[in-house]
Design a protein around this motif. Structure first.
Motif, PDB file in Angstrom:
ATOM      1  N   ALA A  84      -5.578  -3.059  -9.310  1.00  0.00           N
ATOM      2  CA  ALA A  84      -4.366  -3.950  -9.264  1.00  0.00           C
ATOM      3  C   ALA A  84      -3.425  -3.783  -7.664  1.00  0.00           C
ATOM      4  O   ALA A  84      -4.049  -2.655  -6.990  1.00  0.00           O
ATOM      5  CB  ALA A  84      -3.400  -3.445 -10.015  1.00  0.00           C
ATOM      6  N   MET A  85      -2.757  -4.718  -7.189  1.00  0.00           N
ATOM      7  CA  MET A  85      -2.183  -4.620  -6.186  1.00  0.00           C
ATOM      8  C   MET A  85      -0.999  -4.038  -5.850  1.00  0.00           C
ATOM      9  O   MET A  85      -0.494  -3.572  -4.881  1.00  0.00           O
ATOM     10  CB  MET A  85      -2.120  -6.068  -5.701  1.00  0.00           C
ATOM     11  CG  MET A  85      -3.438  -6.849  -5.315  1.00  0.00           C
ATOM     12  SD  MET A  85      -4.376  -6.059  -4.100  1.00  0.00           S
ATOM     13  CE  MET A  85      -6.142  -6.355  -5.096  1.00  0.00           C
ATOM     14  N   ASN A  86      -0.466  -3.432  -7.207  1.00  0.00           N
ATOM     15  CA  ASN A  86       0.872  -2.637  -7.035  1.00  0.00           C
ATOM     16  C   ASN A  86       1.033  -1.961  -8.342  1.00  0.00           C
ATOM     17  O   ASN A  86       0.192  -2.285  -9.237  1.00  0.00           O
ATOM     18  CB  ASN A  86       2.142  -3.556  -6.713  1.00  0.00           C
ATOM     19  CG  ASN A  86       2.385  -4.589  -7.605  1.00  0.00           C
ATOM     20  OD1 ASN A  86       2.289  -4.359  -8.816  1.00  0.00           O
ATOM     21  ND2 ASN A  86       2.893  -5.673  -7.306  1.00  0.00           N
ATOM     22  N   ARG A  87       1.887  -0.970  -8.442  1.00  0.00           N
ATOM     23  CA  ARG A  87       1.951  -0.078  -9.554  1.00  0.00           C
ATOM     24  C   ARG A  87       2.344  -0.974 -10.923  1.00  0.00           C
ATOM     25  O   ARG A  87       1.989  -0.732 -11.985  1.00  0.00           O
ATOM     26  CB  ARG A  87       3.166   0.927  -9.300  1.00  0.00           C
ATOM     27  CG  ARG A  87       2.649   1.989  -8.524  1.00  0.00           C
ATOM     28  CD  ARG A  87       3.741   3.245  -8.329  1.00  0.00           C
ATOM     29  NE  ARG A  87       5.045   2.573  -7.751  1.00  0.00           N
ATOM     30  CZ  ARG A  87       6.070   3.020  -7.741  1.00  0.00           C
ATOM     31  NH1 ARG A  87       6.300   4.132  -8.520  1.00  0.00           N
ATOM     32  NH2 ARG A  87       7.181   2.487  -7.051  1.00  0.00           N
ATOM     33  N   GLN A  88       3.266  -2.014 -10.742  1.00  0.00           N
ATOM     34  CA  GLN A  88       3.561  -2.800 -11.807  1.00  0.00           C
ATOM     35  C   GLN A  88       2.451  -3.616 -12.350  1.00  0.00           C
ATOM     36  O   GLN A  88       2.352  -3.579 -13.767  1.00  0.00           O
ATOM     37  CB  GLN A  88       4.845  -3.820 -11.356  1.00  0.00           C
ATOM     38  CG  GLN A  88       6.216  -3.082 -11.070  1.00  0.00           C
ATOM     39  CD  GLN A  88       6.055  -2.332  -9.596  1.00  0.00           C
ATOM     40  OE1 GLN A  88       5.451  -2.900  -8.666  1.00  0.00           O
ATOM     41  NE2 GLN A  88       6.972  -1.435  -9.537  1.00  0.00           N
ATOM     42  N   THR A 106      -4.243   1.357  -8.976  1.00  0.00           N
ATOM     43  CA  THR A 106      -3.730   0.506  -7.492  1.00  0.00           C
ATOM     44  C   THR A 106      -5.085   0.578  -6.726  1.00  0.00           C
ATOM     45  O   THR A 106      -5.633   1.727  -6.448  1.00  0.00           O
ATOM     46  CB  THR A 106      -2.621   0.656  -6.943  1.00  0.00           C
ATOM     47  OG1 THR A 106      -2.597   2.063  -6.199  1.00  0.00           O
ATOM     48  CG2 THR A 106      -1.412   0.944  -7.704  1.00  0.00           C
ATOM     49  N   LEU A 107      -5.377  -0.291  -5.738  1.00  0.00           N
ATOM     50  CA  LEU A 107      -6.412  -0.405  -5.127  1.00  0.00           C
ATOM     51  C   LEU A 107      -5.916   0.711  -3.994  1.00  0.00           C
ATOM     52  O   LEU A 107      -7.020   1.678  -3.724  1.00  0.00           O
ATOM     53  CB  LEU A 107      -6.473  -1.647  -4.000  1.00  0.00           C
ATOM     54  CG  LEU A 107      -7.244  -1.616  -2.969  1.00  0.00           C
ATOM     55  CD1 LEU A 107      -8.630  -1.314  -3.214  1.00  0.00           C
ATOM     56  CD2 LEU A 107      -7.224  -3.093  -2.374  1.00  0.00           C
ATOM     57  N   LEU A 108      -4.811   0.986  -3.482  1.00  0.00           N
ATOM     58  CA  LEU A 108      -4.566   1.874  -2.392  1.00  0.00           C
ATOM     59  C   LEU A 108      -4.609   3.429  -3.281  1.00  0.00           C
ATOM     60  O   LEU A 108      -4.928   4.357  -2.543  1.00  0.00           O
ATOM     61  CB  LEU A 108      -3.194   1.737  -2.039  1.00  0.00           C
ATOM     62  CG  LEU A 108      -2.969   0.542  -1.084  1.00  0.00           C
ATOM     63  CD1 LEU A 108      -1.592   0.458  -0.597  1.00  0.00           C
ATOM     64  CD2 LEU A 108      -4.121   0.335   0.181  1.00  0.00           C
ATOM     65  N   GLU A 138       2.646   3.064  -2.931  1.00  0.00           N
ATOM     66  CA  GLU A 138       2.781   1.759  -2.364  1.00  0.00           C
ATOM     67  C   GLU A 138       1.670   0.742  -2.878  1.00  0.00           C
ATOM     68  O   GLU A 138       0.941   1.087  -3.336  1.00  0.00           O
ATOM     69  CB  GLU A 138       2.499   2.241  -0.933  1.00  0.00           C
ATOM     70  CG  GLU A 138       1.016   2.319  -0.287  1.00  0.00           C
ATOM     71  CD  GLU A 138       0.825   3.980  -0.205  1.00  0.00           C
ATOM     72  OE1 GLU A 138       0.526   4.438   0.904  1.00  0.00           O
ATOM     73  OE2 GLU A 138       0.944   4.819  -1.280  1.00  0.00           O
ATOM     74  N   GLY A 139       2.111  -0.482  -2.453  1.00  0.00           N
ATOM     75  CA  GLY A 139       1.288  -1.411  -2.948  1.00  0.00           C
ATOM     76  C   GLY A 139       1.224  -2.433  -1.815  1.00  0.00           C
ATOM     77  O   GLY A 139       1.252  -2.291  -0.499  1.00  0.00           O
TER      78      GLY A 139
END
Length: 207
Positions: A84-88, A106-108, A138-139
């Protein structure tokens, strides 16, 4: 390895990641590596946003033949890895499908765990997750409404995190082409380095 990418509208970030993954699979003939994407609030049926499409082509991928899809639990169920692109968005995926937690990041977050620990499997990623408490804070921000340069920056940030992760985790299912047979290639966009050059640089970082 089947990867699901998740963002909000499924016309920018997750679409970039999906098409970049497909380009990596072609470049390395990793026929066991597949990808799809979806959005929690998808613009269902829409094509990739034009500036996102430019970013994809600039990275050596293909942006055509795409229709945005809404995230469904069965998509999460069939994925080996959910990014996913962010934590949410990550937490939403975990809550949407039973047992998704160990393979949802998340991806990061996933990229950093792999880089720091040298993880080479999704199981190794999961085992290392609790040892890296700062991971995933971070996202990757949604570039909707921003400039073409912002889309390129988002595309580059996705590529810088995703490509080393794929090269670390993807099953190596190299198929040798017969002599004289046709090859598979990604045609780089004019003015940008070919994907193979980018991948070579990422491999050098890994080793």
């Amino acid at each position: 390895m089947h990867v699901l990418f998740v963002c909000n509208g499924n016309v920018c970030r997750s679409a970039i990641a999906e098409r970049l993954t497909r380009a990596v699979a072609v470049e390395h003939r990793l026929f066991g590596l597949t990808a799809e994407s979806a959005g929690t609030r998808a613009l269902v049926g829409f094509p990739i946003e034009p500036l996102a499409a430019q970013a994809i082509v600039g990275l050596g991928g293909a942006a055509g033949d795409f229709a945005a899809r809404r995230l469904r639990p069965e998509m999460i169920d069939r994925a080996d890895l959910v990014l996913a692109m962010n934590r949410q968005l990550r937490d939403h995926c975990i809550e949407s499908a039973w047992g998704a937690g160990p393979r949802t990041y998340t991806l990061l977050e996933a990229a950093r765990i792999a880089k720091v620990t040298g993880a080479r499997t999704i199981e190794e990623l999961h085992r290392a997750r609790n040892d890296l408490s700062m991971v995933g804070r971070e996202g990757i921000a949604d570039p909707v409404g921003l400039s073409a340069a912002a889309y390129c920056e988002v595309g580059d940030r996705i590529a810088e995190a995703l490509v080393p992760l794929l090269l670390a985790l993807a099953p190596v299912e190299q198929t040798h082409l017969s002599e004289g047979g046709p090859g598979l290639a990604i045609r780089p966009a004019r003015g940008r380095a070919p994907l193979s050059t980018f991948l070579a640089a990422q491999r050098a970082v890994l080793h």
